[in-house]
Design a protein around this motif. Structure first.
Motif: not given
Length: 254
Positions: A17, A86, A131
């Motif tokens: 991320v 996250v 992701p």
């Protein structure tokens, strides 16, 4: 202006991320990994012109304690900080506000924040593959939006984030990785454990009191012989199934 990518990423999700965001934000950055326990973090002193992108995983809605202690050793000196929490598709709860308080106390100026989804570090069926491409587009868009506001001098004076103070209690995770048959004693897990919970002279063992269940040892084991108790893993998966189901979006705070 120098850009620093400061992260605590035991299993790689937070780093992925952070990398997507940082690469969209600027062409060059310096990485500082908070997992490296031999690093003298007190040696890091930043400048008011610097920008620090600080990314941490959410552990039970909180910042991992070891990340907090290492961030507090740094000297912000007014450097601007972009916060990234996250989480594995459950909730991030007080992670961002705790990270904001930690960085503010260390002398950073918190200017923006993101809550982002990544594959759960223990129960990997939750947010599997994230992701993903859609996340990459959204995170890159967030980075470009923040950069544009920095360049235009349009950032708000006060950053308001989702979360509560006092923070929610975090009691830890009962799942502690152990070595199974096939461990060759290479010691890589002991070397890379963020808290030194695996003895270098006997890497097949785990100090369960020190272990923070970050799962880094599982991620780095070249023999794939470290794991958590399957019964506990199944019970945890059933407990989180409802909360972690569905597609959650990333969130930007400016």
């Amino acid at each position: 202006m120098s850009v620093y990518q400061i992260l605590f990423s035991p299993t790689g999700g937070t780093k992925k991320v952070s990398g997507i965001f940082t690469n969209a934000f600027c062409a060059e950055s310096t990485e500082i990994e908070l997992c490296e326990r031999e690093t003298d973090f007190s040696a890091y002193s930043f400048d008011v012109r610097d920008i620090c992108i600080v990314s941490v995983p959410s552990y039970g809605g909180r910042v991992p304690g070891v990340a907090v202690s290492r961030l507090r050793q740094m000297k912000g000196n007014g450097a601007r900080a972009i916060l990234i929490a996250v989480y594995g598709n459950r909730e991030y709860e007080d992670t961002l506000v705790e990270l904001q308080d930690t960085l503010t106390d260390a002398g950073f100026s918190c200017i923006a924040a993101v809550a982002a989804i990544a594959e759960h570090s223990i129960m990997r069926q939750f947010a599997a593959g994230r992701p993903d491409a859609q996340d990459e587009t959204q995170l890159a868009g967030f980075a470009q939006e923040i950069r544009a506001k920095i360049d235009a001098g349009e950032l708000a004076e006060t950053l308001t984030l989702s979360g509560d103070r006092p923070y929610r209690e975090y009691g830890g995770v009962p799942m502690k990785p152990q070595a199974q048959k096939g461990c060759v004693g290479c010691g890589l897990c002991a070397k890379q454990c963020p808290v030194g919970a695996i003895p270098a002279d006997n890497p097949s063992k785990t100090d369960t009191k020190s272990c923070i269940s970050c799962m880094r040892c599982i991620a780095v084991c070249p023999q794939n012989v470290r794991s958590v108790n399957k019964a506990l893993l199944m019970a945890g998966s059933m407990k989180l199934k409802k909360a972690c189901s569905g597609y959650k979006k990333n969130t930007l705070f400016l």
